[in-house]
Design a protein around this motif. Structure first.
Motif, short mmCIF file in Angstrom:
data_model
loop_
_atom_site.label_atom_id
_atom_site.label_comp_id
_atom_site.label_asym_id
_atom_site.label_seq_id
_atom_site.Cartn_x
_atom_site.Cartn_y
_atom_site.Cartn_z
N GLY A 115 0.80 -1.22 0.00
CA GLY A 115 0.00 0.00 0.00
C GLY A 115 0.83 1.27 0.00
O GLY A 115 0.28 2.37 -0.01
N GLY A 116 2.17 1.14 0.04
CA GLY A 116 3.03 2.30 -0.01
C GLY A 116 3.50 2.79 1.35
O GLY A 116 4.23 3.79 1.43
N THR A 117 3.13 2.12 2.44
CA THR A 117 3.59 2.51 3.77
C THR A 117 5.02 2.05 3.99
O THR A 117 5.38 0.92 3.67
N ILE A 118 5.85 2.94 4.56
CA ILE A 118 7.25 2.64 4.81
C ILE A 118 7.42 2.35 6.30
O ILE A 118 7.05 3.17 7.15
N THR A 119 8.01 1.22 6.64
CA THR A 119 8.23 0.84 8.04
C THR A 119 9.67 0.39 8.22
O THR A 119 10.38 0.09 7.26
N ASP A 120 10.09 0.33 9.49
CA ASP A 120 11.39 -0.27 9.76
C ASP A 120 11.19 -1.77 9.98
O ASP A 120 10.09 -2.30 9.82
N GLN A 121 12.27 -2.45 10.33
CA GLN A 121 12.20 -3.91 10.47
C GLN A 121 11.27 -4.35 11.59
O GLN A 121 10.73 -5.46 11.57
N SER A 122 11.05 -3.46 12.58
CA SER A 122 10.16 -3.82 13.69
C SER A 122 8.70 -3.53 13.39
O SER A 122 7.82 -3.87 14.18
N GLY A 123 8.42 -2.88 12.26
CA GLY A 123 7.04 -2.57 11.89
C GLY A 123 6.61 -1.17 12.22
O GLY A 123 5.46 -0.79 11.95
N ALA A 124 7.50 -0.36 12.78
CA ALA A 124 7.16 1.03 13.10
C ALA A 124 7.04 1.84 11.81
O ALA A 124 7.92 1.79 10.95
N VAL A 125 5.94 2.59 11.71
CA VAL A 125 5.68 3.37 10.50
C VAL A 125 6.60 4.59 10.44
O VAL A 125 6.68 5.37 11.39
N LEU A 126 7.29 4.75 9.30
CA LEU A 126 8.21 5.87 9.12
C LEU A 126 7.66 6.92 8.16
O LEU A 126 8.04 8.09 8.22
#
Length: 243
Positions: A143-154
């Motif tokens: 969907g275009g959401t960027i997260t880190d490896q832990s799943g936190a939205v950036l």
């Protein structure tokens, strides 16, 4: 000039433009996200009955919206879209450009940009800013959401739907802009973001080369027809002058 020459002249003018368009397509056969430009022509009739004459008229052009091939790059910031969606970018003149060009990088300030330095925009029209120490440890969802490896939205990349996208105006480098009076884009649905891929040009080089040869031959025939018509007219005037 006779009607034959006027008809040929209308054709040669259009063929010259088509030649330039085809050459432009070939030059962008390797440009990421590029959409081939197709000419739009129309036959216009003047007169009536046996005196009807058909001229060729240029009606502009439109984009071939077929998807280009997806190529894996190994870069986690590269994205390619599957479906009827577009990315938006902040242009140097302050306006918004649209493209399927997904070869992206993160600059020293954490801003997501194209390789040419144009900032990627989110759905609200703002730049996409990431932590400057993020490295390449990111996940970009479908969907275009960027997260880190832990799943936190950036952050989030805006994926937009453009009404009548075939009418977009080319700006070069696989970038386009809305024509005057066009509807504002809306958030796209059912568009998949593919991380680690880029979409190539949809230009079919062999087809464009064949078209280029056909245009050149048609142009030569039109010029030949005008020359023959001129010679016939010249001969007729010379003969009438001797009477």
């Amino acid at each position: 000039m006779t009607n034959i020459s006027y008809v040929s002249l209308s054709q040669t003018a259009l063929l010259e433009r088509n030649l330039n368009t085809t050459a432009h397509n070939l030059a962008n056969a390797s440009t990421s996200g590029y959409k081939a430009i197709n000419p739009l022509v129309e036959s216009v009739e003047y007169g009536s009955g046996e005196n009807t004459i058909s001229y060729v008229q240029d009606r502009g052009s439109y984009l071939d919206l077929a998807s280009g091939p997806l190529t894996p790059t190994g870069n986690p910031f590269d994205i390619a879209l599957s479906g009827d969606g577009w990315l938006s970018f902040g242009m140097e003149n302050g306006e918004t450009g649209y493209s399927r060009h997904g070869r992206l990088v993160v600059d020293a300030d954490g801003q997501l940009k194209t390789s040419a330095g144009l900032p990627v925009l989110d759905a609200g029209g703002g730049p996409v800013l990431l932590p400057d120490d993020i490295g390449d440890q990111v996940v970009i969802t479908q969907g275009g959401t960027i997260t880190d490896q832990s799943g936190a939205v950036l952050g989030s990349i805006g994926i937009l739907k453009i009404q009548n996208a075939a009418g977009l105006l080319p700006l070069g480098r696989g970038m386009y802009q809305l024509p005057e009076g066009a509807e504002a884009p809306v958030v796209a649905e059912d568009v998949k973001v593919n991380q680690g891929f880029v979409e190539g040009s949809n230009v079919e080089a062999v087809l464009e080369m064949t078209r280029l040869i056909s245009i050149q031959r048609a142009y030569e025939n039109s010029i030949k027809l005008m020359t023959q018509d001129y010679e016939l007219t010249k001969t007729a005037i010379q003969k009438l002058g001797r009477i």
